[in-house]
Every structure is written in C-alpha cells, then in structure tokens.
Design an enzyme around this catalytic site. Structure first.
Site, short mmCIF file in Angstrom:
data_model
loop_
_atom_site.label_atom_id
_atom_site.label_comp_id
_atom_site.label_asym_id
_atom_site.label_seq_id
_atom_site.Cartn_x
_atom_site.Cartn_y
_atom_site.Cartn_z
N TYR A 63 -24.21 41.59 -20.36
CA TYR A 63 -25.56 41.02 -20.41
C TYR A 63 -26.38 41.66 -21.53
O TYR A 63 -27.03 40.97 -22.33
CB TYR A 63 -26.24 41.22 -19.05
CG TYR A 63 -27.70 40.81 -19.03
CD1 TYR A 63 -28.06 39.47 -18.98
CD2 TYR A 63 -28.71 41.76 -19.07
CE1 TYR A 63 -29.39 39.09 -18.98
CE2 TYR A 63 -30.04 41.40 -19.06
CZ TYR A 63 -30.38 40.06 -19.01
OH TYR A 63 -31.70 39.69 -19.01
N1 LIG Z 1 -36.03 38.78 -14.10
C1 LIG Z 1 -35.87 39.85 -14.88
O1 LIG Z 1 -35.91 41.02 -14.42
C2 LIG Z 1 -35.64 39.69 -16.34
C3 LIG Z 1 -35.85 40.79 -17.18
C4 LIG Z 1 -35.66 40.66 -18.54
C5 LIG Z 1 -35.27 39.44 -19.06
N2 LIG Z 1 -35.06 38.39 -18.23
C6 LIG Z 1 -34.67 37.11 -18.82
O2 LIG Z 1 -35.62 36.13 -18.44
C7 LIG Z 1 -34.97 34.88 -18.28
C8 LIG Z 1 -35.21 34.32 -16.89
O3 LIG Z 1 -34.87 35.30 -15.92
P1 LIG Z 1 -34.83 34.94 -14.37
O4 LIG Z 1 -34.96 36.21 -13.65
O5 LIG Z 1 -35.76 33.82 -14.08
O6 LIG Z 1 -33.30 34.46 -14.27
P2 LIG Z 1 -32.58 33.49 -13.24
O7 LIG Z 1 -31.14 33.83 -13.32
O8 LIG Z 1 -33.24 33.51 -11.93
O9 LIG Z 1 -32.84 32.04 -13.87
C9 LIG Z 1 -32.16 31.63 -15.01
C10 LIG Z 1 -32.19 30.11 -15.09
O10 LIG Z 1 -31.29 29.72 -16.14
C11 LIG Z 1 -30.50 28.65 -15.67
N3 LIG Z 1 -29.20 28.60 -16.35
C12 LIG Z 1 -28.14 29.42 -16.17
N4 LIG Z 1 -27.13 29.01 -16.94
C13 LIG Z 1 -27.56 27.92 -17.62
C14 LIG Z 1 -26.96 27.03 -18.55
N5 LIG Z 1 -25.69 27.18 -18.96
N6 LIG Z 1 -27.71 26.02 -19.05
C15 LIG Z 1 -28.98 25.85 -18.65
N7 LIG Z 1 -29.60 26.62 -17.74
C16 LIG Z 1 -28.89 27.65 -17.25
C17 LIG Z 1 -30.32 28.90 -14.18
O11 LIG Z 1 -29.95 27.74 -13.49
C18 LIG Z 1 -31.71 29.42 -13.80
O12 LIG Z 1 -32.56 28.36 -13.47
C19 LIG Z 1 -33.50 35.12 -18.61
O13 LIG Z 1 -33.29 34.87 -19.99
C20 LIG Z 1 -33.34 36.60 -18.32
O14 LIG Z 1 -32.26 37.16 -19.02
C21 LIG Z 1 -35.25 38.49 -16.89
#
Ligand SMILES: NC(=O)c1ccc[n+]([C@@H]2O[C@H](COP(=O)([O-])OP(=O)(O)OC[C@H]3O[C@@H](n4cnc5c(N)ncnc54)[C@H](O)[C@@H]3O)[C@@H](O)[C@H]2O)c1
Length: 251
Positions: free
Chosen positions: A156
């Site tokens: 990741y």
């Molecule tokens: N939540 C955190 O702590 C955190 C911290 C830093 C960065 N992020 C980043 O923020 C973003 C959102 O995080 P989150 O916690 O809401 O993640 P999450 O995993 O809950 O949601 C991710 C979304 O992406 C969609 N997805 C996955 N694969 C896909 C694909 N091939 N095509 C289209 N959609 C797809 C999923 O269905 C989901 O709706 C991500 O990029 C994550 O890496 C999150």
C-alpha cells in the site's frame, strides 16, 4: 458565490468512506459530481439529489481503461463538461496489516493496479475533456504514511508513494495544457471501513497523540483542502502534496 459553482467533478471511490464525503462536500460547495466506484454509488448520488444537488452514479473500475472512458463520457453526457477529478479510489479500508514477508505477489500487483495505475488511467481519459473547456484540476489522494515510514503495509505504501511521484511528473507534463495536478495526504481517517478494522480502538489514540491537533481525523476534515485545490483560488498551485492530518507530519 460557492467556490466550485458551475464545476463538474469526477470523484472515484465515491460509494463510501472519504470518497462519499468528498462527493457530498464538493456538491455543498457548488459542484455537480460523478460518483464513480466499483461498488454501487447510487445511494450517495440519490442522497445528494435529495438535498438539491446534482450527482450521477457510475460504475467504474479504475483498473479498466474502457470503463473509465465510459465514465468520462457519462460525465459529458450528463453535465456537458468536466472540470475536475478526484483520484480517491484505492484498495485500503479492507486491507489488513501484514508483514512484508507475507504479502502475496498477486495482492501486491492488484494494489499497484488500483492505487497507482488507476489515477494515471483516469487522468489520461479525463484530461482531453478538461482541455476542451480550457483546463481543469486533478487532486490525487495519497497518505501521510509516505512521509513517515510505517511497517506492515509495504504494498500500500509503495502504491501511495507512486501517487506523490506521479502527481509531480504529471503536473509538469500537462501544465501547459491548462491542467493542474495536486495531491492530498490524509492521516488515519475514520471512514466506515477503517472504523471496522481489527485493533483500531487501540491504534487510534497512539496516532492521535502524535498530532498537533489531538483527535480522530474524520472524512469531513479533507473536504476543504480538496475543494480548494479544485477551485480557481488554487490557480497557480500545481505538483504539490498537502498533508491533512492534524499536524502529525510537517514538511
Ligand atoms: N481512511 C484512512 O485512514 C486513509 C488515510 C490516508 C489515505 N487514505 C486514502 O483515502 C482514500 C479513501 O480512503 P477510505 O478510507 O475511504 O477507503 P475505503 O477502502 O473505505 O474506500 C475506497 C473506495 O474505493 C473503491 N474502490 C476500490 N477499488 C476500486 C476500483 N478498482 N475501482 C473503483 N473504485 C474502487 C471502494 O469500493 C471504496 O468505495 C483512499 O485513496 C485511501 O488510500 C485513507
């Protein structure tokens, strides 16, 4: 006037979590959104419409170039223009911590395909549409982990390091075409899937203790930064990564 009035923004990964919150927040600031996801984003779009906003749910797997093309076309058919993209979709919330010695090669490749290749494919498809109206803005989503160095999510973290790098290179490549490309790097954020992760209750206080602002980060905390970078107020900002994590990482 709302800072995004009249703009049309494609948000990937908008069926839940941070993406769904961003979609709602951008609409509150005047945008129309295309909520794209491999899962069903219809409830998010309906919710937005019920509150008087404009939204379209589109199924889009960001590893599939053809589905991405269809999504951009759906934006043009539905709203006649495309001003911005938020590359939020990623494999993250349901990925469990794992030692680098136990990561499966197929999992590594899949994470890279979604998290690193996806933003490139979406940008590649969206930029010509944004150029047609004189330019646009892309906001990629990385993570503050890239600046920390954190064990047990090596695949990741490698994918999100790539997002910072591709933001910079893409910004230079398309600046002359009127396209700005920036990035936000959230800290641990309490999206639905993160709240359900094993061990989160013991981990969150440790994360919060490293912050200047010592509380849980919520998806709503990211809306202002993303909206600003999409807006014309950021017209001379490109290639940058803005850490939004309550002052844990400072760079
Ligand atoms: N939540 C955190 O702590 C955190 C911290 C830093 C960065 N992020 C980043 O923020 C973003 C959102 O995080 P989150 O916690 O809401 O993640 P999450 O995993 O809950 O949601 C991710 C979304 O992406 C969609 N997805 C996955 N694969 C896909 C694909 N091939 N095509 C289209 N959609 C797809 C999923 O269905 C989901 O709706 C991500 O990029 C994550 O890496 C999150």
């Amino acid at each position: 006037m709302n800072m995004l009035e009249g703009k049309v923004v494609l948000v990937t990964g908008a069926a839940q979590g941070i993406g769904a919150t961003l979609a709602r927040g951008l609409v509150e600031r005047g945008a129309a959104v295309i909520a794209a996801d491999i899962e069903d984003a219809t409830p998010v779009a309906r919710d937005i419409e019920a509150s008087g906003g404009r939204a379209l749910a589109v199924r889009c797997d960001v590893t599939d170039a053809q589905e991405i093309e269809h999504t951009v076309q759906a934006a043009l058919d539905g709203f006649q223009r495309l001003d911005g993209v938020v590359n939020n979709a990623a494999l993250f919330g349901r990925v469990q911590n794992i030692s680098m010695f136990d990561i499966d090669m197929a999992d590594w490749d899949q994470i890279m395909a979604v998290n690193a290749r996806g933003p490139w494919l979406v940008a590649r498809a969206a930029i010509p549409a944004m150029e047609q109206i004189g330019g646009g803005a892309i906001v990629n989503v990385s993570t503050n982990r890239v600046f920390v160095g954190t064990p047990e999510l090596l695949h990741y973290d490698a994918s999100k390091g790539a997002v910072v790098a591709l933001t910079r290179s893409m910004a230079r490549e398309v600046g002359g075409r009127g396209i700005r490309v920036n990035c936000v790097a959230p800290g641990l954020t309490m999206s639905e899937n993160v709240r359900q992760r094993a061990g989160i209750d013991s981990r969150a206080p440790l994360v919060n203790a490293r912050r200047a602002i010592q509380r849980d980060q919520q998806p709503e905390d990211l809306v202002g930064a993303v909206a600003f970078l999409l807006s014309d107020d950021a017209r001379f900002i490109t290639g940058q990564t803005l850490v939004v994590d309550g002052g844990s990482v400072m760079h």
